[in-house]
Scaffold this motif. Structure first.
Motif, PDB file in Angstrom:
ATOM      1  N   GLY A  13      26.007 -25.843  21.842  1.00  0.00           N
ATOM      2  CA  GLY A  13      25.005 -26.054  20.805  1.00  0.00           C
ATOM      3  C   GLY A  13      25.444 -25.474  19.480  1.00  0.00           C
ATOM      4  N   THR A  14      26.007 -24.265  19.521  1.00  0.00           N
ATOM      5  CA  THR A  14      26.505 -23.630  18.302  1.00  0.00           C
ATOM      6  C   THR A  14      27.614 -24.466  17.670  1.00  0.00           C
ATOM      7  N   SER A  15      28.512 -24.960  18.508  1.00  0.00           N
ATOM      8  CA  SER A  15      29.607 -25.795  18.009  1.00  0.00           C
ATOM      9  C   SER A  15      29.081 -27.074  17.382  1.00  0.00           C
ATOM     10  N   ALA A  16      28.058 -27.662  18.006  1.00  0.00           N
ATOM     11  CA  ALA A  16      27.452 -28.884  17.464  1.00  0.00           C
ATOM     12  C   ALA A  16      26.861 -28.621  16.084  1.00  0.00           C
ATOM     13  N   GLY A  17      26.215 -27.469  15.920  1.00  0.00           N
ATOM     14  CA  GLY A  17      25.645 -27.124  14.628  1.00  0.00           C
ATOM     15  C   GLY A  17      26.715 -26.933  13.557  1.00  0.00           C
ATOM     16  N   VAL A  18      27.792 -26.263  13.918  1.00  0.00           N
ATOM     17  CA  VAL A  18      28.877 -26.023  12.958  1.00  0.00           C
ATOM     18  C   VAL A  18      29.538 -27.343  12.545  1.00  0.00           C
ATOM     19  N   VAL A  19      29.832 -28.189  13.529  1.00  0.00           N
ATOM     20  CA  VAL A  19      30.451 -29.484  13.220  1.00  0.00           C
ATOM     21  C   VAL A  19      29.526 -30.334  12.355  1.00  0.00           C
ATOM     22  N   ALA A  20      28.238 -30.294  12.659  1.00  0.00           N
ATOM     23  CA  ALA A  20      27.263 -31.055  11.871  1.00  0.00           C
ATOM     24  C   ALA A  20      27.237 -30.574  10.425  1.00  0.00           C
ATOM     25  N   ALA A  21      27.310 -29.255  10.223  1.00  0.00           N
ATOM     26  CA  ALA A  21      27.311 -28.711   8.867  1.00  0.00           C
ATOM     27  C   ALA A  21      28.572 -29.122   8.110  1.00  0.00           C
ATOM     28  N   VAL A  22      29.712 -29.097   8.797  1.00  0.00           N
ATOM     29  CA  VAL A  22      30.969 -29.533   8.167  1.00  0.00           C
ATOM     30  C   VAL A  22      30.857 -30.983   7.731  1.00  0.00           C
ATOM     31  N   MET A  23      30.311 -31.830   8.604  1.00  0.00           N
ATOM     32  CA  MET A  23      30.128 -33.231   8.269  1.00  0.00           C
ATOM     33  C   MET A  23      29.139 -33.390   7.117  1.00  0.00           C
ATOM     34  N   MET A  24      28.024 -32.666   7.210  1.00  0.00           N
ATOM     35  CA  MET A  24      26.961 -32.795   6.214  1.00  0.00           C
ATOM     36  C   MET A  24      27.445 -32.438   4.810  1.00  0.00           C
ATOM     37  N   PHE A  25      27.999 -31.237   4.680  1.00  0.00           N
ATOM     38  CA  PHE A  25      28.393 -30.775   3.356  1.00  0.00           C
ATOM     39  C   PHE A  25      29.763 -31.304   2.939  1.00  0.00           C
ATOM     40  N   GLY A  26      30.648 -31.506   3.918  1.00  0.00           N
ATOM     41  CA  GLY A  26      31.967 -32.049   3.588  1.00  0.00           C
ATOM     42  C   GLY A  26      31.883 -33.458   3.048  1.00  0.00           C
ATOM     43  N   LEU A  27      31.138 -34.322   3.732  1.00  0.00           N
ATOM     44  CA  LEU A  27      30.992 -35.705   3.269  1.00  0.00           C
ATOM     45  C   LEU A  27      30.260 -35.754   1.934  1.00  0.00           C
ATOM     46  N   ALA A  28      29.189 -34.960   1.818  1.00  0.00           N
ATOM     47  CA  ALA A  28      28.434 -34.933   0.563  1.00  0.00           C
ATOM     48  C   ALA A  28      29.319 -34.480  -0.595  1.00  0.00           C
ATOM     49  N   ASP A  29      30.162 -33.500  -0.345  1.00  0.00           N
ATOM     50  CA  ASP A  29      31.054 -32.991  -1.390  1.00  0.00           C
ATOM     51  C   ASP A  29      32.070 -34.042  -1.809  1.00  0.00           C
ATOM     52  N   LEU A  30      32.640 -34.753  -0.818  1.00  0.00           N
ATOM     53  CA  LEU A  30      33.622 -35.798  -1.134  1.00  0.00           C
ATOM     54  C   LEU A  30      33.001 -36.905  -1.970  1.00  0.00           C
ATOM     55  N   ILE A  31      31.807 -37.338  -1.585  1.00  0.00           N
ATOM     56  CA  ILE A  31      31.139 -38.410  -2.335  1.00  0.00           C
ATOM     57  C   ILE A  31      30.775 -37.931  -3.743  1.00  0.00           C
ATOM     58  N   ALA A  32      30.277 -36.701  -3.819  1.00  0.00           N
ATOM     59  CA  ALA A  32      29.885 -36.160  -5.123  1.00  0.00           C
ATOM     60  C   ALA A  32      31.084 -36.044  -6.060  1.00  0.00           C
TER      61      ALA A  32
END
Length: 229
Positions: A13-32
């Motif tokens: 569960g912890t790993s899922a949360g970390v990966v989700a955060a990387v995807m969430m902010f990483g993708l948002a940062d790339l698009i921005a």
């Protein structure tokens, strides 16, 4: 559920949360960075946090890193987001819906910060919103394959009908008509709060069989409850 199994689920569960955060902010940062660099969520959030931090804590950072202070700001904010996401992921072991809601709320924080900026435009929030959608999707996908759902979240519409009436005398009476092999796992799931995986482990019965028995038993209970109205 034994301690080792619980720890394994919490780690997933912890790993899922970390990966989700990387995807969430990483993708948002790339698009921005491709369209509206000033709307990068981690940078925006970090800039909003700086005024709240004690000057005594900020000045040494600026003195130490000089022109790289913006990078340090982004990295520090990102690490904080990963820690928070990991805690939310660990919570998903027992409260998946609440954890998912908290993940969305955490993702919306930079959206609010962006919107409150005087120079903000409607397009500025799009990268972060896309990142939130992708991050939550990844989070739920990883939980689905890595962490067993709780009994309430695994229940279908028929099961929910029974849950709503779980404390009624009619439900208790209806349970008595079921074979023990069906009534036992149902009681363990809806009265003792065990997951299907825990029931399978406790009864030494394959997980698929437990799910089938609960599903078939629930259908019988629903039919009995409908007939007794």
């Amino acid at each position: 559920m034994n301690r080792k199994t619980r720890a394994a689920h919490r780690f997933r569960g912890t790993s899922a949360g970390v990966v989700a955060a990387v995807m969430m902010f990483g993708l948002a940062d790339l698009i921005a960075r491709a369209f509206t660099p000033s709307a990068a969520p981690l940078l925006t959030l970090g800039q909003a946090i700086i005024p709240l931090a004690p000057p005594a804590a900020i000045k040494p950072v600026i003195a130490l890193f000089g022109d790289n202070d913006k990078l340090v700001l982004v990295v520090s904010t990102g690490l904080g987001a990963l820690v928070l996401a990991g805690l939310i992921g660990a919570l998903a072991v027992s409260r998946r819906r609440l954890a998912t809601t908290l993940l969305v709320v955490a993702g919306l924080v930079p959206v609010i910060v962006i919107v409150l900026r005087p120079e903000a435009g409607a397009i500025d929030v799009i990268p972060t919103l896309i990142g939130i959608a992708a991050g939550v999707a990844v989070f739920l996908l990883l939980l689905r394959f890595g962490v067993p759902a709780t009994h309430a979240e695994a229940a279908d519409g028929v099961e929910q009908t029974v849950i709503d009436r779980a404390e009624s005398d009619r439900t208790v009476s209806a349970l008595k008509i079921l074979p023990e092999e069906q009534s036992t796992p149902i009681v363990m799931a809806f009265y003792q709060g065990l997951t299907h995986a825990q029931i399978s482990e406790d009864l030494k019965v394959p997980l698929g069989t437990i799910k089938s028995r609960i599903r078939d038993g629930m259908k019988k209970l629903r039919d009995e409850l409908e007939a007794s109205r």
